[in-house]
Enzyme design. Structure first.
Site, PDB file in Angstrom:
ATOM      1  N   HIS A 183      54.113 -29.595-125.154  1.00 36.33           N
ATOM      2  CA  HIS A 183      53.025 -29.152-124.284  1.00 36.33           C
ATOM      3  C   HIS A 183      51.684 -29.403-124.939  1.00 36.33           C
ATOM      4  O   HIS A 183      51.552 -29.352-126.158  1.00 36.33           O
ATOM      5  CB  HIS A 183      53.171 -27.667-123.918  1.00 36.33           C
ATOM      6  CG  HIS A 183      53.363 -26.753-125.092  1.00 36.33           C
ATOM      7  ND1 HIS A 183      54.574 -26.612-125.728  1.00 36.33           N
ATOM      8  CD2 HIS A 183      52.499 -25.947-125.747  1.00 36.33           C
ATOM      9  CE1 HIS A 183      54.448 -25.745-126.720  1.00 36.33           C
ATOM     10  NE2 HIS A 183      53.189 -25.331-126.760  1.00 36.33           N
ATOM     11  N   SER A 230      55.708 -22.381-130.829  1.00 36.08           N
ATOM     12  CA  SER A 230      56.650 -21.306-130.506  1.00 36.08           C
ATOM     13  C   SER A 230      57.557 -21.661-129.333  1.00 36.08           C
ATOM     14  O   SER A 230      58.604 -21.042-129.160  1.00 36.08           O
ATOM     15  CB  SER A 230      55.892 -20.005-130.202  1.00 36.08           C
ATOM     16  OG  SER A 230      55.028 -20.184-129.104  1.00 36.08           O
TER      17      SER A 230
HETATM   18  P1  5GP Z   1      52.840 -22.988-128.836  1.00 38.77           P
HETATM   19  O1  5GP Z   1      52.662 -21.776-129.709  1.00 38.77           O
HETATM   20  O2  5GP Z   1      54.303 -23.398-128.789  1.00 38.77           O
HETATM   21  O3  5GP Z   1      51.946 -24.138-129.164  1.00 38.77           O
HETATM   22  O4  5GP Z   1      52.415 -22.549-127.388  1.00 38.77           O
HETATM   23  C1  5GP Z   1      53.234 -21.832-126.517  1.00 38.77           C
HETATM   24  C2  5GP Z   1      52.338 -21.134-125.534  1.00 38.77           C
HETATM   25  O5  5GP Z   1      53.137 -20.708-124.457  1.00 38.77           O
HETATM   26  C3  5GP Z   1      51.638 -19.898-126.090  1.00 38.77           C
HETATM   27  O6  5GP Z   1      50.229 -20.073-126.003  1.00 38.77           O
HETATM   28  C4  5GP Z   1      52.128 -18.768-125.194  1.00 38.77           C
HETATM   29  O7  5GP Z   1      51.139 -17.830-124.899  1.00 38.77           O
HETATM   30  C5  5GP Z   1      52.614 -19.498-123.970  1.00 38.77           C
HETATM   31  N1  5GP Z   1      53.701 -18.856-123.256  1.00 38.77           N
HETATM   32  C6  5GP Z   1      54.823 -18.325-123.797  1.00 38.77           C
HETATM   33  N2  5GP Z   1      55.636 -17.861-122.837  1.00 38.77           N
HETATM   34  C7  5GP Z   1      55.001 -18.105-121.648  1.00 38.77           C
HETATM   35  C8  5GP Z   1      55.358 -17.854-120.280  1.00 38.77           C
HETATM   36  O8  5GP Z   1      56.417 -17.323-119.952  1.00 38.77           O
HETATM   37  N3  5GP Z   1      54.456 -18.238-119.347  1.00 38.77           N
HETATM   38  C9  5GP Z   1      53.264 -18.839-119.665  1.00 38.77           C
HETATM   39  N4  5GP Z   1      52.457 -19.175-118.661  1.00 38.77           N
HETATM   40  N5  5GP Z   1      52.907 -19.099-120.944  1.00 38.77           N
HETATM   41  C10 5GP Z   1      53.763 -18.736-121.920  1.00 38.77           C
END
Ligand code: 5GP
Ligand code: ZN
Length: 115
Positions: A101, A96
């Site tokens: 990361h 997302s």
């Molecule tokens: P993905 O879904 O891309 O692998 O992980 C993105 C992560 O970023 C998600 O687990 C979500 O909770 C986290 N996340 C999204 N926006 C923010 C933010 O503004 N601050 C922090 N600390 N985490 C975030």
């Protein structure tokens, strides 16, 4: 190169606050806003690249560095029973935020296979 429109670049610059747990010259680690385990840390490269699919051969060492940092952070977090590292790439994986990361999850038994 930083991307002003990228949420995680703005966290790296400090423009958006985060609870940081680790940093070094290549990466920054902070607690996930919506934790999926007692410890849920995101380890990101300082440099912006969207995903594994955008990484160049020159960036391989940074990715390795970020994954290796998980071990250091897990030790600091006391995850002696184990932990999981995850890199979501693309829609089917639920990525997302398009700044590479590594999720570090631990502090409870983690099911396998993941959902
Ligand atoms: P993905 O879904 O891309 O692998 O992980 C993105 C992560 O970023 C998600 O687990 C979500 O909770 C986290 N996340 C999204 N926006 C923010 C933010 O503004 N601050 C922090 N600390 N985490 C975030
Ligand atoms: Zn970025």
């Amino acid at each position: 190169m930083s991307d002003r429109s990228c949420l995680f670049c703005r966290i790296v610059s400090g423009e958006i606050p985060s609870t940081q747990v680790f940093e070094d010259e290549h990466c920054v680690a902070f607690r996930d806003l919506n934790p999926q385990a007692p410890t849920h840390v995101l380890i990101i490269a300082r440099e912006h690249f969207g995903s594994l699919d955008e990484a160049t051969p020159e960036q391989e060492s940074i990715i390795g560095h970020a994954v290796r940092a998980a071990s250091t952070i897990a030790a600091k977090e006391g995850l002696t029973a184990g932990y999981r590292t995850v890199i979501n790439t693309g829609a089917d994986a639920g990525q997302s935020v398009f700044h590479l990361h590594v999720h570090l999850l631990g502090g409870r038994p983690l099911a396998w296979p993941p959902g």
